[in-house]
Design a protein around this motif. Structure first.
Motif, PDB file in Angstrom:
ATOM      1  N   ILE A  51      38.030  37.944  25.477  1.00  0.00           N
ATOM      2  CA  ILE A  51      37.224  37.363  26.538  1.00  0.00           C
ATOM      3  C   ILE A  51      38.131  36.810  27.630  1.00  0.00           C
ATOM      4  N   ARG A  52      37.563  36.718  28.796  1.00  0.00           N
ATOM      5  CA  ARG A  52      38.244  36.119  29.944  1.00  0.00           C
ATOM      6  C   ARG A  52      37.487  34.837  30.267  1.00  0.00           C
ATOM      7  N   VAL A  53      38.223  33.760  30.409  1.00  0.00           N
ATOM      8  CA  VAL A  53      37.634  32.461  30.719  1.00  0.00           C
ATOM      9  C   VAL A  53      38.189  32.011  32.060  1.00  0.00           C
ATOM     10  N   GLU A  54      37.293  31.666  32.967  1.00  0.00           N
ATOM     11  CA  GLU A  54      37.702  31.130  34.269  1.00  0.00           C
ATOM     12  C   GLU A  54      37.164  29.713  34.393  1.00  0.00           C
ATOM     13  N   LEU A  55      38.081  28.771  34.620  1.00  0.00           N
ATOM     14  CA  LEU A  55      37.710  27.374  34.782  1.00  0.00           C
ATOM     15  C   LEU A  55      37.745  27.028  36.262  1.00  0.00           C
ATOM     16  N   PRO A  56      36.614  26.668  36.846  1.00  0.00           N
ATOM     17  CA  PRO A  56      36.595  26.334  38.272  1.00  0.00           C
ATOM     18  C   PRO A  56      37.340  25.027  38.558  1.00  0.00           C
ATOM     19  N   GLY A  67      33.416  35.902  29.963  1.00  0.00           N
ATOM     20  CA  GLY A  67      32.966  37.274  29.836  1.00  0.00           C
ATOM     21  C   GLY A  67      33.843  38.076  28.893  1.00  0.00           C
ATOM     22  N   PHE A  68      33.221  38.994  28.185  1.00  0.00           N
ATOM     23  CA  PHE A  68      33.965  39.872  27.286  1.00  0.00           C
ATOM     24  C   PHE A  68      34.668  40.951  28.082  1.00  0.00           C
ATOM     25  N   VAL A  69      35.905  41.226  27.716  1.00  0.00           N
ATOM     26  CA  VAL A  69      36.695  42.275  28.348  1.00  0.00           C
ATOM     27  C   VAL A  69      36.395  43.607  27.670  1.00  0.00           C
ATOM     28  N   ASN A  70      36.294  43.580  26.340  1.00  0.00           N
ATOM     29  CA  ASN A  70      35.972  44.809  25.619  1.00  0.00           C
ATOM     30  C   ASN A  70      34.468  44.869  25.364  1.00  0.00           C
ATOM     31  N   LYS A  71      33.989  46.050  25.074  1.00  0.00           N
ATOM     32  CA  LYS A  71      32.566  46.300  24.876  1.00  0.00           C
ATOM     33  C   LYS A  71      32.075  45.617  23.607  1.00  0.00           C
ATOM     34  N   ILE A  72      30.980  44.887  23.732  1.00  0.00           N
ATOM     35  CA  ILE A  72      30.352  44.250  22.580  1.00  0.00           C
ATOM     36  C   ILE A  72      28.840  44.317  22.790  1.00  0.00           C
ATOM     37  N   PHE A  73      28.129  44.564  21.740  1.00  0.00           N
ATOM     38  CA  PHE A  73      26.675  44.602  21.811  1.00  0.00           C
ATOM     39  C   PHE A  73      26.132  43.335  21.156  1.00  0.00           C
ATOM     40  N   HIS A  74      25.592  42.456  21.988  1.00  0.00           N
ATOM     41  CA  HIS A  74      25.088  41.167  21.544  1.00  0.00           C
ATOM     42  C   HIS A  74      23.990  40.753  22.513  1.00  0.00           C
ATOM     43  N   PRO A  75      22.915  40.133  22.031  1.00  0.00           N
ATOM     44  CA  PRO A  75      21.814  39.770  22.934  1.00  0.00           C
ATOM     45  C   PRO A  75      22.197  38.767  24.025  1.00  0.00           C
ATOM     46  N   ASN A  76      23.266  38.013  23.843  1.00  0.00           N
ATOM     47  CA  ASN A  76      23.671  37.026  24.847  1.00  0.00           C
ATOM     48  C   ASN A  76      24.818  37.508  25.730  1.00  0.00           C
ATOM     49  N   ASP A  78      25.816  40.420  28.660  1.00  0.00           N
ATOM     50  CA  ASP A  78      25.374  41.487  29.546  1.00  0.00           C
ATOM     51  C   ASP A  78      26.158  42.754  29.234  1.00  0.00           C
ATOM     52  N   GLU A  79      25.451  43.832  28.945  1.00  0.00           N
ATOM     53  CA  GLU A  79      26.087  45.078  28.505  1.00  0.00           C
ATOM     54  C   GLU A  79      27.019  45.678  29.559  1.00  0.00           C
ATOM     55  N   LEU A  80      26.658  45.581  30.834  1.00  0.00           N
ATOM     56  CA  LEU A  80      27.471  46.194  31.887  1.00  0.00           C
ATOM     57  C   LEU A  80      28.669  45.344  32.303  1.00  0.00           C
ATOM     58  N   SER A  81      28.449  44.054  32.491  1.00  0.00           N
ATOM     59  CA  SER A  81      29.532  43.205  33.006  1.00  0.00           C
ATOM     60  C   SER A  81      30.327  42.489  31.921  1.00  0.00           C
ATOM     61  N   GLY A  82      29.736  42.306  30.739  1.00  0.00           N
ATOM     62  CA  GLY A  82      30.397  41.547  29.678  1.00  0.00           C
ATOM     63  C   GLY A  82      30.198  40.050  29.794  1.00  0.00           C
ATOM     64  N   SER A  83      29.457  39.608  30.811  1.00  0.00           N
ATOM     65  CA  SER A  83      29.233  38.178  31.010  1.00  0.00           C
ATOM     66  C   SER A  83      28.406  37.591  29.882  1.00  0.00           C
ATOM     67  N   VAL A  84      28.810  36.400  29.447  1.00  0.00           N
ATOM     68  CA  VAL A  84      28.051  35.691  28.429  1.00  0.00           C
ATOM     69  C   VAL A  84      26.888  35.003  29.132  1.00  0.00           C
TER      70      VAL A  84
END
Length: 104
Positions: A51-56, A67-76, A78-84
């Motif tokens: 995952i990539r974490v950005e702290l403002p 957001g996930f960098v690698n592909k993961i299938f999870h309801p929380n 986003d399949e396209l962007s990897g955003s949690v």
């Protein structure tokens, strides 16, 4: 109460001392790459998740982007962007949350 900058540093240090692999991106603490193994006895067991974490700048008063960098299938996730996609990260964020609690 500590400053947002101090809080960000403390939360990053806690994350780095955890069981996860944490690397700063661009030699800073505002962007991090985190790797962890899937939990035992789950569908994700055996996987290495990145995952990539950005702290403002306003962290902890403003929520991190995760957001996930690698592909993961999870309801929380986003399949396209990897955003949690969790309301606790977006709408209901509070400074009392820390990265360790939110991420894992």
């Amino acid at each position: 109460m500590s400053s947002p900058c101090k809080r960000r540093e403390m939360d990053v240090m806690k994350l780095m001392m955890s069981d996860y692999s944490v690397e700063p991106i661009n030699d800073g603490i505002s962007e991090l790459k985190v790797e962890f193994h899937g939990p035992k006895d789950s569908l994700y067991e055996g996987g290495i998740w990145k995952i990539r974490v950005e702290l403002p700048d306003a962290y902890p008063y403003k929520s991190p982007s995760i957001g996930f960098v690698n592909k993961i299938f999870h309801p929380n996730v986003d399949e396209l962007s990897g955003s949690v996609c969790l309301d606790v990260i977006n709408q209901t964020w509070s400074p009392m949350f820390g990265n360790i609690k939110i991420l894992f």
